[in-house]
Design a protein around this motif. Structure first.
Motif, short mmCIF file in Angstrom:
data_model
loop_
_atom_site.label_atom_id
_atom_site.label_comp_id
_atom_site.label_asym_id
_atom_site.label_seq_id
_atom_site.Cartn_x
_atom_site.Cartn_y
_atom_site.Cartn_z
N LEU A 73 -13.58 11.74 13.59
CA LEU A 73 -12.23 12.10 13.17
C LEU A 73 -12.38 13.12 12.05
O LEU A 73 -13.03 12.83 11.03
N SER A 74 -11.80 14.28 12.22
CA SER A 74 -11.95 15.34 11.21
C SER A 74 -11.19 14.99 9.93
O SER A 74 -10.31 14.13 9.92
N GLY A 75 -11.53 15.72 8.87
CA GLY A 75 -10.81 15.55 7.62
C GLY A 75 -9.33 15.84 7.77
O GLY A 75 -8.49 15.14 7.21
N ALA A 76 -8.99 16.87 8.54
CA ALA A 76 -7.58 17.22 8.76
C ALA A 76 -6.86 16.12 9.54
O ALA A 76 -5.71 15.78 9.23
N GLU A 77 -7.54 15.54 10.51
CA GLU A 77 -6.93 14.44 11.28
C GLU A 77 -6.74 13.21 10.40
O GLU A 77 -5.72 12.53 10.49
N PHE A 78 -7.71 12.95 9.54
CA PHE A 78 -7.61 11.81 8.62
C PHE A 78 -6.48 12.03 7.63
O PHE A 78 -5.72 11.12 7.32
N VAL B 275 0.83 -1.20 0.00
CA VAL B 275 0.00 0.00 0.00
C VAL B 275 0.87 1.25 0.00
O VAL B 275 2.04 1.21 0.35
N VAL B 276 0.23 2.34 -0.39
CA VAL B 276 0.86 3.66 -0.38
C VAL B 276 -0.08 4.63 0.31
O VAL B 276 -1.28 4.40 0.39
N GLU B 277 0.48 5.72 0.81
CA GLU B 277 -0.35 6.87 1.18
C GLU B 277 -0.32 7.78 -0.03
O GLU B 277 0.74 8.06 -0.59
N ARG B 278 -1.49 8.22 -0.45
CA ARG B 278 -1.59 9.10 -1.61
C ARG B 278 -0.91 10.44 -1.31
O ARG B 278 -1.16 11.05 -0.28
N ALA B 279 -0.06 10.89 -2.22
CA ALA B 279 0.57 12.19 -2.09
C ALA B 279 -0.33 13.28 -2.68
O ALA B 279 -0.07 14.46 -2.51
N THR B 280 -1.39 12.86 -3.38
CA THR B 280 -2.36 13.78 -3.97
C THR B 280 -3.76 13.33 -3.55
O THR B 280 -3.93 12.23 -3.02
N LEU B 281 -4.74 14.17 -3.80
CA LEU B 281 -6.12 13.80 -3.47
C LEU B 281 -6.56 12.60 -4.29
O LEU B 281 -6.12 12.45 -5.42
N PRO B 282 -7.44 11.78 -3.78
CA PRO B 282 -8.03 11.79 -2.44
C PRO B 282 -7.08 11.18 -1.42
O PRO B 282 -6.28 10.31 -1.74
N HIS B 283 -7.16 11.64 -0.18
CA HIS B 283 -6.26 11.18 0.87
C HIS B 283 -6.61 9.77 1.31
O HIS B 283 -7.76 9.36 1.27
#
Length: 173
Positions: A133-138, A22-30
């Protein structure tokens, strides 16, 4: 800005220990997710899957099997296409070879996750969908990218309740 072609591929890659790449997206969507992308000018979904794995992970696809897919009303960073906001997905299981060389432009925190850790991240997405959990926290510490929850449930990589699945699907829109 680019207009979405309303088609996407996702590529599930596992290793001999049953872990998921897996990866964390560097661009949207998070979110944290397997390799994925638009079909765009790649032609067929198989061609797009091979290209996305190469672009995001630096790996060569040696085998592809379609495992799930369908229409999802998920947002992307592009303008909505003729079909509106969403994508017709084709999700593959892929065999790969080569050395993992992640794209710094498209990915962060590329890693192999066991099934328990994958479920922990899915639970974080559920908590986000429940409004705890807020969008910023996510965004700061993401769970599974919401659209991927359905695909991971479909292939029995994770298990969540039907109610939680519906909540998650609401945040994909």
């Amino acid at each position: 800005m680019t207009t979405c072609d309303s088609t996407s591929v996702g590529i599930l890659i596992t290793d001999h220990r049953g872990r998921y790449l897996v990866v964390e997206r560097a661009t949207l969507p998070h979110g944290t997710a397997p390799a994925a992308g638009h079909i765009d000018d790649h032609g067929r979904s198989e061609d797009a899957a091979r290209a996305e794995v190469e672009e995001e992970l630096g790996l060569t696809v040696t085998g592809l099997t379609r495992i799930t897919g369908g229409w999802r009303e998920n947002r992307c960073r592009w303008l909505p296409g003729a079909c509106g906001t969403g994508h017709e997905w084709t999700v593959f299981q892929a065999a790969v070879s080569g050395e993992l060389v992640p794209s710094a432009r498209e990915t962060r925190n590329v890693r192999w996750l066991d099934a328990d850790t994958l479920l922990d991240l899915a639970d974080r997405t559920v908590v986000h969908a429940q409004g705890q959990l807020s969008g910023a926290e996510f965004e700061a510490a993401p769970g599974i990218e919401p659209v991927w929850i359905r695909w991971l449930v479909d292939v029995t990589a994770i298990h969540i309740s039907c109610d939680d699945l519906l909540r998650v699907e609401q945040v994909t829109r």
